[in-house]
Design an enzyme around this catalytic site. Sequence first.
Site, PDB file in Angstrom:
ATOM      1  N   HIS A   1       0.837  -1.206   0.000  1.00  0.00           N
ATOM      2  CA  HIS A   1       0.000   0.000   0.000  1.00  0.00           C
ATOM      3  C   HIS A   1       0.872   1.255   0.000  1.00  0.00           C
ATOM      4  O   HIS A   1       0.674   2.167  -0.806  1.00  0.00           O
ATOM      5  CB  HIS A   1      -0.934  -0.002   1.211  1.00  0.00           C
ATOM      6  CG  HIS A   1      -1.710   1.270   1.368  1.00  0.00           C
ATOM      7  ND1 HIS A   1      -2.658   1.683   0.454  1.00  0.00           N
ATOM      8  CD2 HIS A   1      -1.666   2.240   2.316  1.00  0.00           C
ATOM      9  CE1 HIS A   1      -3.166   2.849   0.839  1.00  0.00           C
ATOM     10  NE2 HIS A   1      -2.571   3.213   1.965  1.00  0.00           N
TER      11      HIS A   1
ATOM     12  N   GLU B   1      -8.778  -2.822   6.304  1.00  0.00           N
ATOM     13  CA  GLU B   1      -7.810  -2.877   7.402  1.00  0.00           C
ATOM     14  C   GLU B   1      -8.213  -3.954   8.405  1.00  0.00           C
ATOM     15  O   GLU B   1      -9.360  -4.405   8.440  1.00  0.00           O
ATOM     16  CB  GLU B   1      -7.745  -1.523   8.143  1.00  0.00           C
ATOM     17  CG  GLU B   1      -7.442  -0.345   7.218  1.00  0.00           C
ATOM     18  CD  GLU B   1      -7.004   0.912   7.955  1.00  0.00           C
ATOM     19  OE1 GLU B   1      -6.538   0.806   9.108  1.00  0.00           O
ATOM     20  OE2 GLU B   1      -7.128   1.998   7.358  1.00  0.00           O
TER      21      GLU B   1
ATOM     22  N   ASP C   1     -11.916   1.784   7.016  1.00  0.00           N
ATOM     23  CA  ASP C   1     -11.556   3.158   7.385  1.00  0.00           C
ATOM     24  C   ASP C   1     -11.838   4.070   6.192  1.00  0.00           C
ATOM     25  O   ASP C   1     -10.965   4.329   5.364  1.00  0.00           O
ATOM     26  CB  ASP C   1     -10.068   3.180   7.759  1.00  0.00           C
ATOM     27  CG  ASP C   1      -9.677   4.469   8.447  1.00  0.00           C
ATOM     28  OD1 ASP C   1     -10.558   5.115   9.043  1.00  0.00           O
ATOM     29  OD2 ASP C   1      -8.498   4.826   8.393  1.00  0.00           O
TER      30      ASP C   1
HETATM   31 CA    CA Z   1      -6.582   4.109   7.301  1.00  0.00          CA
END
Ligand code: CA
Length: 427
Positions: A142, A210, A242
């Site tokens: 990421h 996440e 998130d």
């Molecule tokens: Ca985040």
Amino acid sequence: MISANKAHLRSWLEVPAGSDFPLQNLPFGMGHVPVCGLRALSRIGDQAINLAALAEWGYLKGTGIPGPDIFRQETLNPFISLGKPVWSKVRERLLEIFSEDNAELRDHSGARARCLVPVDVVTMAMPVQVGDYTDFYASIDHATNVGKMFRDPEHALLPNWKHLPVGYHGRSSSIVVSGAGIHRPNGQRKPPDEPLPVFGPSTLLDFELEVGFIVGRQTAMGETIPVNRAEQDIFGLVLFNDLSARDIQSWEYVPLGPFLAKNFGSVISPWVVTLEALQPFRVPGPRQDPPVLPYLRHEQPGNFDIRLEVYLQPEGSVPSRICSSNFRHMYWSMAQMLAHHTVNGCNMRVGDLLASGTISGPEPDSYGSMLELSWRGTRPLKLADGQERRFLEDMDQVIMKGYAEMDGLRIGFGECRTTLLPSKSWT
Ligand code: CA
């Protein structure tokens, strides 16, 4: 502790094929039980276990709980505060009571009727009161993807990235449980070809796949949690969406980092899965090169092989799987995050939530956000019904799933579901 050699254990409760919740899982959660009210629960198959009722009937004697009321609180925080020896004993006792050859509850129809509730009549609630929420940035794929997109493709990672788990303090007030609807946020964004910012609904709304973990022990200011005992202070894990508004984020984040782009809503899965349940799925993380400083060095492997999936379901349509990732790809482990977070003496509280940051894998279909999956909107995703998506649209549902599976044992999280609602008028 449940090890791989307990994989053969069965419950006298039916566990449907492919269930995330065999006898070996026994997660903790909070849910509204008809007639009873809000209760602490565990789960096997499609049955929720009412822990307060189980304690009332005397099945949890010797576990160290003060009484049934500990399971009739607003959240699990008071139970977690009793300490790891107590939660572990409660879990071990559940494993015993629900094992197929144990008759004490199985053959007691009166108690059984009070202690078990079909999950489809339970409305799950926030499992914990989150005091503080910290979001890390611990997936190398990421961080590399974002670095390539927004900075220098040749030097995607910033110089600090391999030396410490980068993180920032988030906001806990807007963390809600799976099933929630989150409104598209309004805010400032600056279109690249215009001189001034504009105000209105975010046009680049995104999810972030996440895994979060819940802190299980209060520490004092000045105390540090050593990396090799940090897992002792983790109550359990949840899936975590998130939500992020990329256009608001790119305008506001300089120089202090994310603010309103990140704090309008985050969603957690309702069942907290323990590290004991995930023990058979422990794996080494990637080799950390350059070597990390001694306070971040592990003795045992600190990653977990948990498959993660994201589905996108437009309103009135079918879900399409848009991402298959794995928690094992994390560069930084949970133990390293917790050790780093406390190395300066920052105190932890029971219920604090530390999240991994977006979990991407090396393959394009393993990227954990729309930003990466559509490569900043340049490669639209094709959904099963023919629609295309660059970012999320109103009434889209984002469904995250997570499970670990090996040798016939499957330990899962259920799902974390979010519905994107239209923005609210600001006038
Ligand atoms: Ca985040």
